[in-house]
Scaffold this motif. Structure first.
Motif, short mmCIF file in Angstrom:
data_model
loop_
_atom_site.label_atom_id
_atom_site.label_comp_id
_atom_site.label_asym_id
_atom_site.label_seq_id
_atom_site.Cartn_x
_atom_site.Cartn_y
_atom_site.Cartn_z
N ILE A 72 0.84 -1.20 0.00
CA ILE A 72 0.00 0.00 0.00
C ILE A 72 0.87 1.25 0.00
N MET A 76 0.81 3.94 -3.01
CA MET A 76 0.46 5.31 -2.65
C MET A 76 1.46 6.27 -3.31
N LEU A 86 -5.26 9.54 0.33
CA LEU A 86 -5.55 8.11 0.25
C LEU A 86 -6.60 7.72 1.28
N ALA A 90 -10.14 6.04 0.42
CA ALA A 90 -10.43 4.71 0.94
C ALA A 90 -11.57 4.71 1.95
N VAL A 97 -5.09 3.81 7.61
CA VAL A 97 -4.29 3.60 6.40
C VAL A 97 -2.83 3.41 6.79
N HIS A 100 -2.34 -0.03 7.81
CA HIS A 100 -2.38 -0.94 6.66
C HIS A 100 -1.05 -0.95 5.91
N THR A 113 -11.36 -4.71 1.55
CA THR A 113 -10.42 -3.62 1.80
C THR A 113 -9.32 -3.62 0.73
N TYR A 117 -8.55 -0.59 -2.10
CA TYR A 117 -7.23 -0.01 -2.35
C TYR A 117 -6.82 -0.25 -3.81
#
Length: 140
Positions: A72, A76, A86, A90, A97, A100, A113, A117
């Motif tokens: 992630i 990003m 983000l 999301a 985040v 994550h 999830t 993303y």
């Protein structure tokens, strides 16, 4: 600026597909549009900005491959998002985040999830789930 003074200082982004549109005055004194391939200082600044993006993406890739961050974080950076944006996209809080982005938390994320993303990053959910890191390319 006069139409013949519109900057034509080089090929913006080195491939000629990116043009800017300027408003300029033609010979009769009327405003008209004039395409431009850029102005040298602007082109240099744009190249420097893209080099910084490429550096950040590469650094994040190393962190993901070393197990210090989740995919992630890489995606990003690759999609030019920051944490607040983000999180909004999301539908999560920033702290969620950020969690994550930890590999151990990422591994436990549910399919919906991951799919959310993946949709934001413009990739297949399977690619994100497997942790595949697609290469970064400057936009054409």
């Amino acid at each position: 600026m006069k139409k013949e003074e519109v900057p034509q200082d080089g090929d913006n982004l080195h491939h000629g597909t990116f043009k800017q549109l300027f408003y300029a005055v033609d010979n009769s004194g009327d405003y008209t549009t004039a395409p431009s391939v850029g102005w040298e200082p602007e082109n240099v600044a744009l190249d420097q900005a893209w080099e910084e993006v490429e550096r950040r993406v590469a650094e994040t890739r190393v962190k993901v491959e070393a197990g210090e961050a989740s995919p992630i974080a890489y995606y990003m950076e690759r999609t030019l998002l920051d944490l607040p944006l983000l999180a909004v996209k999301a539908g999560k809080f920033q702290w969620q985040v950020k969690r994550h982005m930890k590999p151990e938390v990422f591994k436990k994320l549910g399919g919906s999830t991951i799919a959310r993303y993946a949709e934001i990053f413009g990739i297949a959910a399977e690619v994100l789930q497997k942790g595949e890191l697609l290469p970064f390319q400057r936009p054409q």
